[in-house]
Design a protein around this motif. Structure first.
Motif, short mmCIF file in Angstrom:
data_model
loop_
_atom_site.label_atom_id
_atom_site.label_comp_id
_atom_site.label_asym_id
_atom_site.label_seq_id
_atom_site.Cartn_x
_atom_site.Cartn_y
_atom_site.Cartn_z
N GLY A 1 3.65 0.74 6.79
CA GLY A 1 3.57 -0.68 7.14
C GLY A 1 2.12 -1.10 7.26
N SER A 2 1.81 -1.91 8.25
CA SER A 2 0.43 -2.35 8.46
C SER A 2 -0.37 -1.20 9.09
N ALA A 3 -1.57 -1.01 8.60
CA ALA A 3 -2.44 0.05 9.10
C ALA A 3 -3.89 -0.36 8.85
N MET A 4 -4.81 0.54 9.15
CA MET A 4 -6.22 0.25 8.98
C MET A 4 -6.97 1.54 8.74
N ILE A 5 -7.96 1.46 7.88
CA ILE A 5 -8.92 2.55 7.73
C ILE A 5 -10.20 2.13 8.43
N ARG A 6 -10.62 2.96 9.35
CA ARG A 6 -11.82 2.67 10.12
C ARG A 6 -12.86 3.74 9.85
N GLY A 7 -14.06 3.30 9.48
CA GLY A 7 -15.13 4.25 9.20
C GLY A 7 -16.23 4.16 10.24
N ARG A 8 -16.87 5.29 10.50
CA ARG A 8 -17.97 5.32 11.48
C ARG A 8 -19.20 5.95 10.84
N SER A 9 -20.34 5.34 11.12
CA SER A 9 -21.61 5.87 10.61
C SER A 9 -22.27 6.75 11.66
N ASP A 10 -23.31 7.44 11.25
CA ASP A 10 -24.06 8.27 12.20
C ASP A 10 -24.66 7.42 13.31
N ALA A 11 -24.99 6.17 13.00
CA ALA A 11 -25.61 5.30 14.00
C ALA A 11 -24.58 4.67 14.94
N GLY A 12 -23.27 4.97 14.70
CA GLY A 12 -22.24 4.44 15.57
C GLY A 12 -21.64 3.12 15.09
N ARG A 13 -22.10 2.60 13.95
CA ARG A 13 -21.53 1.37 13.42
C ARG A 13 -20.12 1.63 12.87
N GLU A 14 -19.24 0.66 13.08
CA GLU A 14 -17.88 0.77 12.56
C GLU A 14 -17.67 -0.22 11.41
N HIS A 15 -16.99 0.23 10.38
CA HIS A 15 -16.53 -0.61 9.29
C HIS A 15 -15.01 -0.42 9.19
N TRP A 16 -14.29 -1.44 8.75
CA TRP A 16 -12.85 -1.27 8.67
C TRP A 16 -12.25 -2.05 7.51
N TRP A 17 -11.09 -1.55 7.05
CA TRP A 17 -10.35 -2.14 5.95
C TRP A 17 -8.89 -2.23 6.37
N GLU A 18 -8.31 -3.42 6.24
CA GLU A 18 -6.91 -3.64 6.61
C GLU A 18 -6.00 -3.20 5.46
N LEU A 19 -4.98 -2.41 5.77
CA LEU A 19 -3.99 -1.97 4.79
C LEU A 19 -2.69 -2.73 5.03
N LEU A 20 -2.19 -3.39 4.00
CA LEU A 20 -0.95 -4.16 4.10
C LEU A 20 0.17 -3.42 3.39
N ASP A 21 1.31 -3.28 4.06
CA ASP A 21 2.48 -2.63 3.47
C ASP A 21 2.11 -1.26 2.90
N ALA A 22 1.46 -0.47 3.73
CA ALA A 22 0.96 0.82 3.28
C ALA A 22 2.06 1.87 3.22
N GLU A 23 1.93 2.79 2.28
CA GLU A 23 2.89 3.90 2.13
C GLU A 23 2.14 5.16 1.72
N VAL A 24 2.43 6.26 2.41
CA VAL A 24 1.90 7.57 2.02
C VAL A 24 2.80 8.12 0.93
N LEU A 25 2.25 8.22 -0.28
CA LEU A 25 3.05 8.66 -1.42
C LEU A 25 3.16 10.18 -1.51
N VAL A 26 2.03 10.87 -1.30
CA VAL A 26 1.99 12.33 -1.47
C VAL A 26 1.06 12.93 -0.43
N VAL A 27 1.45 14.07 0.13
CA VAL A 27 0.57 14.89 0.96
C VAL A 27 0.30 16.16 0.18
N GLY A 28 -0.97 16.36 -0.19
CA GLY A 28 -1.30 17.52 -1.01
C GLY A 28 -2.43 18.34 -0.43
N PRO A 29 -2.76 19.49 -1.06
CA PRO A 29 -3.80 20.38 -0.53
C PRO A 29 -5.20 19.81 -0.75
N TYR A 30 -6.11 20.19 0.14
CA TYR A 30 -7.53 19.84 0.02
C TYR A 30 -8.27 21.11 -0.37
#
Length: 379
Positions: free
Chosen positions: A71-100
């Motif tokens: 559903g609704s979610a967000m990706i939030r990023g943090r920098s070394d200086a502590g600044r936050e950036h974010w991206w809103e995800l609409l109607d999000a779905e996890v399609l695949v969980v795979g190996p790293y």
């Protein structure tokens, strides 16, 4: 400008809209200038198209997230200086969980979503060192090393087409149209009229004209195509509200109940627009029907109705409400508010409680009123 001077014309159908600009000459700054009137508008209730869906790959995630709809979610990023950036995800779905491949203890998540609001200001100067997937309740779901496909330009919807049907321009505007000049007033609104000829709503459409043609209604009128920023249009949620207000301001209490939050927000806009200046009054007793308000926006519709009658306005949120208590909107303290079914209001708004010490929103408003010398009777 007297609106009543322009609500009648020699046509077999009523005037429904006025186009009004703000004069920008030195002697008349801020003075309304009638540019035209028309019978109908097409595209007024259009919604901007949804953003396209994208596929993102969250690499090096901590395990725990499974494939499925988010559903609704967000990706939030943090920098070394502590600044936050974010991206809103609409109607999000996890399609695949795979190996790293770089670390077998971590995973990759393939996520499908539309990207909504983005706050990545100064990302180039201060990039993120880590990312976090967050739920709509601000609950962290997983952290990851990077997100492939996230950092790119996403052009938004810049304009939507709106057509004025049966448009009669005033002589100043007709002269400009005939000359091909594009020197329109810097600020232009579309004024919607109700059946009584009263201004029901003001929409800041601007006057970016794409073309004109003889009107389908004939009578020497024009059809005019405009380009309007999506954020300026009332949108589809407003259609039912405008229909209810078209005969004139509502006469029956509670007509807003059952509407969506977006529709109730439009209800508040129309209520604010129709407000006539009146002297402040203190004292007296007002009755708030607290059952069935459904959400915070509904509660403020009920407050406006309690104090200023059906279709009344008394603030659209807590800050606006406190402004109204300061004067200019009818009732000023001291007065008494009898809040009927206060406990029912608290139950309905329980999920929206996000205040210090877990205090409910109704209790927060009640105490704010009491602080301002309003006697609140919780009935």
């Amino acid at each position: 400008m007297q609106v009543t001077d322009h609500t009648r014309w020699e046509q077999p159908f009523p005037v429904r809209f006025l186009i009004v600009g703000e004069r920008d000459d030195e002697d008349a700054t801020g003075v309304d200038l009638l540019l035209g009137r028309c019978a109908a508008v097409e595209g007024l209730f259009a919604d901007p198209p949804p953003p396209p869906r994208e596929v993102l790959v969250l690499r090096g995630c901590t395990p725990g997230v499974t494939a499925g709809w988010l559903g609704s979610a967000m990706i939030r990023g943090r920098s070394d200086a502590g600044r936050e950036h974010w991206w809103e995800l609409l109607d999000a779905e996890v399609l695949v969980v795979g190996p790293y491949s770089a670390d077998p203890a971590l995973v990759n998540l393939v996520v499908s979503a539309a990207i909504g609001k983005v706050e990545d200001f100064r990302f180039a100067q201060d990039p993120c060192e880590s990312f976090e997937l967050v739920s709509s309740q601000d609950e962290p779901l997983t952290t990851c090393v990077l997100v492939a496909g996230l950092l790119k330009s996403r052009p938004g919807c810049t304009s939507l087409p709106v057509r004025l049907i049966g448009f009669e321009p005033t002589e100043p505007l007709r002269a400009q149209l005939d000359s091909g000049s594009q020197r329109w007033p810097a600020y232009t609104e579309l004024w919607a009229l109700d059946d009584t000829g009263r201004v029901m709503a003001r929409v800041p459409t601007g006057l970016s004209i794409d073309g004109t043609s003889p009107s389908v209604l004939r009578g020497g009128l024009l059809d005019v195509d405009l380009s309007v920023s999506p954020g300026r249009l009332p949108g589809s949620a407003a259609r039912e509200v405008w229909r209810q207000w078209q005969p004139g301001p509502p006469q029956q209490p509670g007509s807003w109940r059952g509407l969506s939050v977006a529709a109730k927000e439009e209800w508040q806009s129309l209520a604010l627009n129709r407000r006539d200046p009146e002297p402040d009054r203190s004292g007296g007793e007002y009755h708030l029907a607290g059952a069935g308000v459904e959400d915070e926006t509904g509660l403020h519709c009920a407050l406006g109705e309690a104090i200023n009658g059906p279709g009344g306005y008394y603030g659209r949120e807590s800050t606006g409400f406190e402004d109204c208590l300061g004067g200019g909107f009818g009732a000023v303290p001291p007065f008494t508010l009898v809040w009927h079914d206060f406990a029912a209001t608290e139950r309905e708004l329980a999920e929206e409680t996000d205040l210090p010490a877990g205090r409910s929103y109704p209790e927060f408003l009640a105490r704010a009123m009491e602080y301002r010398k309003v006697r609140v009777v919780r009935a």
